[in-house]
Design a protein around this motif. Structure first.
Motif, PDB file in Angstrom:
ATOM      1  N   ASN A  40      -2.847  11.450  -3.964  1.00 62.76           N
ATOM      2  CA  ASN A  40      -4.100  10.899  -3.475  1.00 62.76           C
ATOM      3  C   ASN A  40      -4.995  10.978  -4.410  1.00 62.76           C
ATOM      4  N   GLU A  41      -5.049  11.998  -5.446  1.00 64.59           N
ATOM      5  CA  GLU A  41      -6.054  11.865  -6.937  1.00 64.59           C
ATOM      6  C   GLU A  41      -5.554  10.913  -7.541  1.00 64.59           C
ATOM      7  N   LEU A  42      -4.334  10.249  -7.773  1.00 64.51           N
ATOM      8  CA  LEU A  42      -3.714   9.125  -8.426  1.00 64.51           C
ATOM      9  C   LEU A  42      -4.335   7.977  -7.815  1.00 64.51           C
ATOM     10  N   LEU A  43      -4.237   7.829  -6.617  1.00 64.73           N
ATOM     11  CA  LEU A  43      -5.029   6.631  -5.801  1.00 64.73           C
ATOM     12  C   LEU A  43      -6.251   6.493  -5.864  1.00 64.73           C
ATOM     13  N   LYS A  44      -7.096   7.634  -5.917  1.00 62.06           N
ATOM     14  CA  LYS A  44      -8.259   7.225  -6.003  1.00 62.06           C
ATOM     15  C   LYS A  44      -9.001   6.963  -7.423  1.00 62.06           C
ATOM     16  N   SER A  45      -8.069   7.595  -8.400  1.00 62.47           N
ATOM     17  CA  SER A  45      -8.306   7.042  -9.694  1.00 62.47           C
ATOM     18  C   SER A  45      -8.020   5.567  -9.898  1.00 62.47           C
ATOM     19  N   LEU A  46      -6.802   5.027  -9.262  1.00 61.65           N
ATOM     20  CA  LEU A  46      -6.538   3.580  -9.477  1.00 61.65           C
ATOM     21  C   LEU A  46      -7.696   2.951  -8.786  1.00 61.65           C
ATOM     22  N   ALA A  47      -8.140   3.568  -7.604  1.00 60.21           N
ATOM     23  CA  ALA A  47      -9.278   2.410  -6.747  1.00 60.21           C
ATOM     24  C   ALA A  47     -10.584   2.708  -7.718  1.00 60.21           C
ATOM     25  N   ASN A  48     -10.789   3.573  -8.700  1.00 56.86           N
ATOM     26  CA  ASN A  48     -12.245   3.416  -9.413  1.00 56.86           C
ATOM     27  C   ASN A  48     -11.922   2.772 -10.531  1.00 56.86           C
ATOM     28  N   LYS A  49     -10.694   2.247 -10.874  1.00 54.16           N
ATOM     29  CA  LYS A  49     -10.385   1.254 -12.084  1.00 54.16           C
ATOM     30  C   LYS A  49     -11.079  -0.204 -11.755  1.00 54.16           C
TER      31      LYS A  49
END
Length: 194
Positions: A40-49
Motif C-alpha cells: 500500500n505504501e508503494l501504491l500511494k507513492s505511485l499515485a503521488n507521482k
C-alpha cells in the motif's frame, strides 16, 4: 449460532458449516485491517507521482514480447501496456519505499514471488521436485496472473493504509504485477528453458 431478538420476534438461527479450514474464521472485522502493508505504501507513492495521459504508445522490448509469448499471456497484455506507461514511476516508488520501510522493495517482490507459487499450487503445477512444466503454466497463465492480481488486491483492501482511490489501487496493482513479470519475479523466463 443463535441470535436472540428483542421483543415479540422469535429467535433467529443462523448456521455456518465449515467442512475444512486451515486458519482462523473471523466474523466481523479481521485484525489484519489494523496492520499496514508495504504494497500500500508503494501504491500511494505511485499515485503521488505526476502523470500526463499520452495517447502515443510505447512498445515493449523484444525480450518482453518473447516472455509474453513464452507464458501465453496475450490476454493480459493490457497490464504490460499500463506498466510501459508508468515504468519510470515504478522504479522511483520502489526507491522511496526502501527509504520508508527496511527492505521494502525486497519484501514486496518476495510477496509477489510467493503469490506466484501459491498460484502454481492452486493449479497443481509441481515446482519442488522437478522443473516447472511450462506447458501447464501456458495452459493456466491467465488464471495464474489473475490469481496474483486478486490476492494482491485483497492484501491492499484488508490493510490499514489502503490508498484513497480505487483507480489508484487497480492501476497500481496491475503496474506492480506487470513489473514483477518483466523482472522475472513471476511467471517463467524463456532464458531459463534454453
Amino acid at each position: 449460532m443463535t441470535i436472540v431478538n428483542e421483543g415479540n420476534n422469535p429467535p433467529v438461527n443462523k448456521t455456518i458449516k465449515v467442512d475444512r479450514n486451515a486458519g482462523n474464521i473471523i466474523i466481523g472485522n479481521s485484525p489484519e485491517y489494523e496492520i499496514s502493508s508495504a504494497i500500500n505504501e508503494l501504491l500511494k507513492s505511485l499515485a503521488n507521482k505526476p502523470f500526463t495521459f499520452k495517447k502515443n504508445r510505447r512498445r515493449p522490448s523484444s525480450e518482453t514480447v518473447v516472455k509474453i509469448q513464452h507464458n501465453n499471456l496475450k490476454a493480459k497484455s493490457h497490464i504490460i501496456k499500463q506498466y510501459l506507461d508508468h515504468s519510470s514511476k515504478v522504479e522511483e516508488a520502489y526507491s522511496e519505499i526502501d527509504s520508508l520501510i527496511t527492505f521494502g522493495k525486497a519484501t514486496i517482490l518476495q510477496n509477489l514471488n510467493d503469490l506466484y507459487f501459491l498460484a502454481l499450487d492452486a493449479v497443481e503445477i509441481d515446482y519442488l521436485i522437478c522443473d516447472i512444466d511450462i506447458a501447464k503454466v501456458r495452459e493456466n497463465s491467465e488464471f495464474i496472473l489473475e490469481f496474483i492480481i486478486q490476492r494482491l488486491k485483497n492484501t491492499v483492501f484488508e490493510s490499514k493504509n489502503t490508498p484513497a482511490y480505487k483507480e489508484h489501487v487497480e492501476l497500481g496493482v496491475n503496474v506492480v504485477v506487470a513489473h514483477a513479470f518483466i523482472e522475472c519475479i513471476i511467471m517463467e523466463n524463456p532464458a531459463d528453458d534454453s
